[in-house]
Design a protein around this motif. Structure first.
Motif, PDB file in Angstrom:
ATOM      1  N   GLN A  82       0.818  -1.199   0.000  1.00 53.40           N
ATOM      2  CA  GLN A  82       0.000   0.000   0.000  1.00 53.40           C
ATOM      3  C   GLN A  82       0.857   1.257   0.000  1.00 53.40           C
ATOM      4  O   GLN A  82       0.569   2.228  -0.704  1.00 53.40           O
ATOM      5  N   ARG A  83       1.935   1.242   0.775  1.00 51.95           N
ATOM      6  CA  ARG A  83       2.785   2.428   0.870  1.00 51.95           C
ATOM      7  C   ARG A  83       3.524   2.690  -0.448  1.00 51.95           C
ATOM      8  O   ARG A  83       3.751   3.833  -0.825  1.00 51.95           O
ATOM      9  N   VAL A  84       3.909   1.631  -1.132  1.00 50.59           N
ATOM     10  CA  VAL A  84       4.690   1.784  -2.366  1.00 50.59           C
ATOM     11  C   VAL A  84       3.798   2.082  -3.565  1.00 50.59           C
ATOM     12  O   VAL A  84       4.108   2.953  -4.387  1.00 50.59           O
ATOM     13  N   TYR A  85       2.664   1.372  -3.675  1.00 50.05           N
ATOM     14  CA  TYR A  85       1.837   1.472  -4.885  1.00 50.05           C
ATOM     15  C   TYR A  85       0.508   2.193  -4.676  1.00 50.05           C
ATOM     16  O   TYR A  85      -0.217   2.428  -5.642  1.00 50.05           O
ATOM     17  N   GLY A  86       0.181   2.531  -3.438  1.00 50.41           N
ATOM     18  CA  GLY A  86      -1.106   3.170  -3.168  1.00 50.41           C
ATOM     19  C   GLY A  86      -1.207   4.564  -3.779  1.00 50.41           C
ATOM     20  O   GLY A  86      -0.191   5.230  -4.032  1.00 50.41           O
ATOM     21  N   PRO A  87      -2.440   5.058  -4.030  1.00 49.66           N
ATOM     22  CA  PRO A  87      -2.636   6.376  -4.655  1.00 49.66           C
ATOM     23  C   PRO A  87      -2.120   7.514  -3.776  1.00 49.66           C
ATOM     24  O   PRO A  87      -2.194   7.447  -2.549  1.00 49.66           O
ATOM     25  N   GLN A  88      -1.606   8.558  -4.429  1.00 49.34           N
ATOM     26  CA  GLN A  88      -1.101   9.748  -3.730  1.00 49.34           C
ATOM     27  C   GLN A  88      -1.540  10.983  -4.513  1.00 49.34           C
ATOM     28  O   GLN A  88      -1.644  10.954  -5.740  1.00 49.34           O
ATOM     29  N   ASP A  89      -1.788  12.081  -3.792  1.00 49.79           N
ATOM     30  CA  ASP A  89      -2.231  13.317  -4.454  1.00 49.79           C
ATOM     31  C   ASP A  89      -1.078  14.051  -5.119  1.00 49.79           C
ATOM     32  O   ASP A  89      -1.257  14.691  -6.159  1.00 49.79           O
ATOM     33  N   ASN A  90       0.128  13.963  -4.520  1.00 52.44           N
ATOM     34  CA  ASN A  90       1.263  14.669  -5.108  1.00 52.44           C
ATOM     35  C   ASN A  90       2.120  13.696  -5.926  1.00 52.44           C
ATOM     36  O   ASN A  90       1.872  12.491  -5.952  1.00 52.44           O
ATOM     37  N   ALA A  91       3.120  14.236  -6.579  1.00 52.78           N
ATOM     38  CA  ALA A  91       3.996  13.417  -7.424  1.00 52.78           C
ATOM     39  C   ALA A  91       5.105  12.810  -6.567  1.00 52.78           C
ATOM     40  O   ALA A  91       5.898  13.539  -5.964  1.00 52.78           O
ATOM     41  N   GLN A  92       5.150  11.491  -6.518  1.00 51.23           N
ATOM     42  CA  GLN A  92       6.162  10.812  -5.720  1.00 51.23           C
ATOM     43  C   GLN A  92       6.995   9.880  -6.589  1.00 51.23           C
ATOM     44  O   GLN A  92       6.553   9.424  -7.643  1.00 51.23           O
ATOM     45  N   LEU A  93       8.190   9.607  -6.091  1.00 52.62           N
ATOM     46  CA  LEU A  93       9.101   8.679  -6.753  1.00 52.62           C
ATOM     47  C   LEU A  93       9.531   7.638  -5.730  1.00 52.62           C
ATOM     48  O   LEU A  93      10.024   7.971  -4.653  1.00 52.62           O
ATOM     49  N   HIS A  94       9.335   6.372  -6.070  1.00 51.89           N
ATOM     50  CA  HIS A  94       9.736   5.276  -5.185  1.00 51.89           C
ATOM     51  C   HIS A  94      10.759   4.413  -5.909  1.00 51.89           C
ATOM     52  O   HIS A  94      10.463   3.842  -6.970  1.00 51.89           O
ATOM     53  N   LEU A  95      11.958   4.337  -5.349  1.00 53.60           N
ATOM     54  CA  LEU A  95      13.030   3.527  -5.923  1.00 53.60           C
ATOM     55  C   LEU A  95      13.128   2.224  -5.141  1.00 53.60           C
ATOM     56  O   LEU A  95      13.115   2.232  -3.905  1.00 53.60           O
ATOM     57  N   ILE A  96      13.254   1.113  -5.845  1.00 55.23           N
ATOM     58  CA  ILE A  96      13.286  -0.201  -5.200  1.00 55.23           C
ATOM     59  C   ILE A  96      14.494  -0.993  -5.685  1.00 55.23           C
ATOM     60  O   ILE A  96      14.766  -1.056  -6.892  1.00 55.23           O
ATOM     61  N   THR A  97      15.196  -1.598  -4.735  1.00 59.01           N
ATOM     62  CA  THR A  97      16.273  -2.523  -5.058  1.00 59.01           C
ATOM     63  C   THR A  97      16.310  -3.611  -3.990  1.00 59.01           C
ATOM     64  O   THR A  97      15.485  -3.630  -3.079  1.00 59.01           O
TER      65      THR A  97
END
Length: 256
Positions: free
Chosen positions: A213-228
């Protein structure tokens, strides 16, 4: 009572037993021999400790230099604590007001100056097993953008993935854990704009309890999530046990 011993069982004091001169001499010899033995042992230990290599006592592990400490921090500053929260808690935000979202545009390059990252971005989708595809391992300096989510700079979370390492070398996102709250990440887009994101926090989560939910859930602002990948490498499965996730929010943009 000089020259006498007290008899604990009652009666008059009893005289001391006669002195055995032979026993006294033997005790003296034994004491001198014991002292000489201790001195010899101490001297031997000092010689061995001064030259451990000659006696097979040198450590087989090379000491880490200051620059190579596990936290990657040679200055001695405390290592930043990783973000920790329940899976349904929103991602951490930087102490800067988010910038208004932009129109969609495909990302083409990611730049993280602090880590020396300047890498092209490839569009990726879903693999046959339902997981997100990862960039091909034969190009370690390549990040993947999950095209079923927002584009970087667009409202919502944009997700970029990259390898930590390959069988022969480190890869594009190997140093992600070194990022700190307030660091910036730039994503260059196809429309010739660059979205600038500010890091809010970094999380290391077990793959068994991935914070979906935290990584893929909807957000009002523009976010960037980097995963490794992160954690311990399991040789039986060929995978790492954890994921390292960087949460960043767009705080500005400019035209390239």
């Amino acid at each position: 009572m000089s020259g006498q011993y007290y008899n604990p069982y009652g009666g008059a004091p009893v005289p001391p037993p006669p002195e055995d001169k032979g026993s006294t001499a033997l005790r003296t010899v034994l004491i001198v021999a014991a002292i000489a033995g201790v001195v010899t042992v101490v001297a031997g230990l000092l010689i061995v400790l001064k030259s451990p290599d000659e006696y097979g006592l040198a450590s087989n592990r090379d000491p880490l230099t200051v620059e190579a400490q596990p936290d990657g921090n040679a200055s001695g500053d405390p290592q930043q604590a990783l973000f920790q929260a329940a899976p349904d808690v929103p991602p951490p935000l930087p102490e800067i007001k988010p910038a208004p979202p932009m129109l969609p545009s495909t990302p083409v390059r990611i730049v993280i100056k602090r880590l020396g990252i300047n890498a092209p971005i490839k569009s990726v989708g879903l693999a046959k097993n339902g997981t997100i595809e990862v960039p091909p391992a034969d190009n370690p300096n390549l990040a993947g953008w999950y095209r079923n989510m927002s584009t970087p700079g667009e409202a919502g979370p944009a997700v970029l993935l990259g390898h930590k390492d390959t069988r022969t070398r480190s890869a594009v996102f190997n140093r992600l854990p070194e990022l700190r709250h307030g660091d910036t990440i730039e994503v260059k887009r196809q429309d010739r704009t660059t979205a600038v994101f500010t890091v809010g926090g970094i999380e290391q989560a077990s793959k068994a309890t991935f914070p979906t939910q935290r990584v893929y859930g909807p957000q009002d602002n523009a976010q960037l999530h980097l995963i490794t990948c992160g954690g311990t490498y399991n040789r039986n499965t060929g995978h790492y046990t954890d994921n390292v996730i960087v949460y960043a929010t767009m705080t500005s943009s400019y035209r390239s």
